[in-house]
Design a protein around this motif. Structure first.
Motif, PDB file in Angstrom:
ATOM      1  N   THR A   1       0.653  -1.613  -0.068  1.00 16.62           N
ATOM      2  CA  THR A   1       0.367   0.396   0.387  1.00 16.62           C
ATOM      3  C   THR A   1       0.901   1.524  -0.610  1.00 16.62           C
ATOM      4  O   THR A   1       0.654   2.223  -0.710  1.00 16.62           O
ATOM      5  CB  THR A   1      -1.113  -0.003   1.028  1.00 16.62           C
ATOM      6  OG1 THR A   1      -1.702  -1.778   1.397  1.00 16.62           O
ATOM      7  CG2 THR A   1      -1.884   1.391   0.944  1.00 16.62           C
ATOM      8  N   PHE A   2       1.573   1.249   1.084  1.00 14.61           N
ATOM      9  CA  PHE A   2       2.947   1.975   0.567  1.00 14.61           C
ATOM     10  C   PHE A   2       3.453   2.709  -0.521  1.00 14.61           C
ATOM     11  O   PHE A   2       3.253   3.984  -1.135  1.00 14.61           O
ATOM     12  CB  PHE A   2       3.861   1.588   1.819  1.00 14.61           C
ATOM     13  CG  PHE A   2       5.898   2.985   2.047  1.00 14.61           C
ATOM     14  CD1 PHE A   2       4.821   4.582   2.512  1.00 14.61           C
ATOM     15  CD2 PHE A   2       6.375   2.874   1.926  1.00 14.61           C
ATOM     16  CE1 PHE A   2       6.012   5.354   2.107  1.00 14.61           C
ATOM     17  CE2 PHE A   2       7.005   4.056   1.057  1.00 14.61           C
ATOM     18  CZ  PHE A   2       7.401   4.881   1.841  1.00 14.61           C
ATOM     19  N   ASN A   3       4.034   1.240  -1.689  1.00 11.59           N
ATOM     20  CA  ASN A   3       4.542   1.472  -2.629  1.00 11.59           C
ATOM     21  C   ASN A   3       3.089   2.252  -3.753  1.00 11.59           C
ATOM     22  O   ASN A   3       3.619   3.376  -4.678  1.00 11.59           O
ATOM     23  CB  ASN A   3       5.081   0.510  -3.075  1.00 11.59           C
ATOM     24  CG  ASN A   3       6.117   0.179  -2.169  1.00 11.59           C
ATOM     25  OD1 ASN A   3       6.940   1.608  -2.295  1.00 11.59           O
ATOM     26  ND2 ASN A   3       6.873  -1.100  -1.912  1.00 11.59           N
ATOM     27  N   LEU A   4       2.098   1.409  -3.882  1.00 14.09           N
ATOM     28  CA  LEU A   4       1.020   2.051  -4.690  1.00 14.09           C
ATOM     29  C   LEU A   4       0.360   3.552  -3.910  1.00 14.09           C
ATOM     30  O   LEU A   4       0.614   4.529  -5.106  1.00 14.09           O
ATOM     31  CB  LEU A   4      -0.307   1.376  -4.246  1.00 14.09           C
ATOM     32  CG  LEU A   4       0.312   0.033  -5.004  1.00 14.09           C
ATOM     33  CD1 LEU A   4      -1.156  -1.014  -4.891  1.00 14.09           C
ATOM     34  CD2 LEU A   4       0.211   0.015  -5.838  1.00 14.09           C
ATOM     35  N   VAL A   5       0.991   4.170  -3.185  1.00 13.00           N
ATOM     36  CA  VAL A   5       0.499   5.275  -2.695  1.00 13.00           C
ATOM     37  C   VAL A   5       1.197   6.266  -2.679  1.00 13.00           C
ATOM     38  O   VAL A   5       0.864   7.500  -3.120  1.00 13.00           O
ATOM     39  CB  VAL A   5      -0.143   5.552  -1.089  1.00 13.00           C
ATOM     40  CG1 VAL A   5       0.355   6.927  -0.749  1.00 13.00           C
ATOM     41  CG2 VAL A   5      -0.916   4.721  -0.525  1.00 13.00           C
ATOM     42  N   ASN A   6       2.463   5.881  -3.094  1.00 12.98           N
ATOM     43  CA  ASN A   6       3.713   6.990  -3.484  1.00 12.98           C
ATOM     44  C   ASN A   6       3.009   7.128  -5.313  1.00 12.98           C
ATOM     45  O   ASN A   6       3.689   7.973  -5.670  1.00 12.98           O
ATOM     46  CB  ASN A   6       4.844   6.277  -2.709  1.00 12.98           C
ATOM     47  CG  ASN A   6       5.062   6.564  -1.840  1.00 12.98           C
ATOM     48  OD1 ASN A   6       4.656   7.438  -1.065  1.00 12.98           O
ATOM     49  ND2 ASN A   6       6.542   5.964  -1.094  1.00 12.98           N
ATOM     50  N   ALA A   7       3.464   5.696  -5.900  1.00 13.59           N
ATOM     51  CA  ALA A   7       3.385   5.393  -7.182  1.00 13.59           C
ATOM     52  C   ALA A   7       1.847   6.593  -7.406  1.00 13.59           C
ATOM     53  O   ALA A   7       1.521   7.374  -8.748  1.00 13.59           O
ATOM     54  CB  ALA A   7       3.056   3.847  -7.751  1.00 13.59           C
TER      55      ALA A   7
END
Length: 166
Positions: A82-88
């Protein structure tokens, strides 16, 4: 769990993630100054700052994906994804802003694009929250596994004291 990508025992992704966040905030500030009537060159500075942030975000995402290989499939892995998707998502909104401005004269920002950037920063705030949760989890796991050795840090070589004979 230890990060695969480390510098002197510290994971790289938390170090890298500060660059895109800081650059995205700076780009938004430059664009805000351009929209409210600042000098014309501030729009172009904001554009190129956002481009630099996108490059930094891509490198950070790669580091995050490498670190995901070792995370077991549990709640922590879902948080990391989720962290990586939010940053993306944040980077994607800035990418849209940059693509719209790529052919514009002076690459100046428009009020609508400034709103998109502010929304992207709000999404990035969620990423900051998730990242801090992940760091607390990984720090507690590493100090539990390493014990007091983790608190000591890097040991400096000690000089042997030679006392003269009486």
């Amino acid at each position: 769990m230890q990060s695969r990508l480390r510098v002197q025992g510290h994971p790289i992704q938390p170090m890298l993630v500060t660059f895109p966040y800081g650059l995205f905030v700076c780009a938004t500030i430059f664009d805000l100054a351009d929209v409210v009537g600042g000098p014309v060159f501030l729009g172009e500075v904001g554009y190129w700052t956002a481009v630099a942030a996108l490059v930094a975000a891509a490198l950070t995402t790669i580091a995050g994906m490498v670190d995901l290989w070792d995370v077991p499939p549990d709640r922590v892995r879902r948080t990391a994804i989720t962290f990586n998707l939010v940053n993306a998502g944040m980077a994607g909104l800035f990418l849209i802003s940059c693509l719209v401005r790529a052919d514009a004269p002076n690459r100046g920002a428009a009020p609508a694009l400034l709103v998109v950037e502010v929304v992207a920063l709000a999404i990035g705030g969620v990423g900051v929250h998730l990242g801090s949760r992940l760091m607390r989890h990984f720090e507690s796991a590493s100090t539990e596994a390493a014990g007091f050795d983790a608190l000591r840090g890097v040991d400096a070589p000690t000089a042997e004291v030679v006392r003269p004979r009486p």
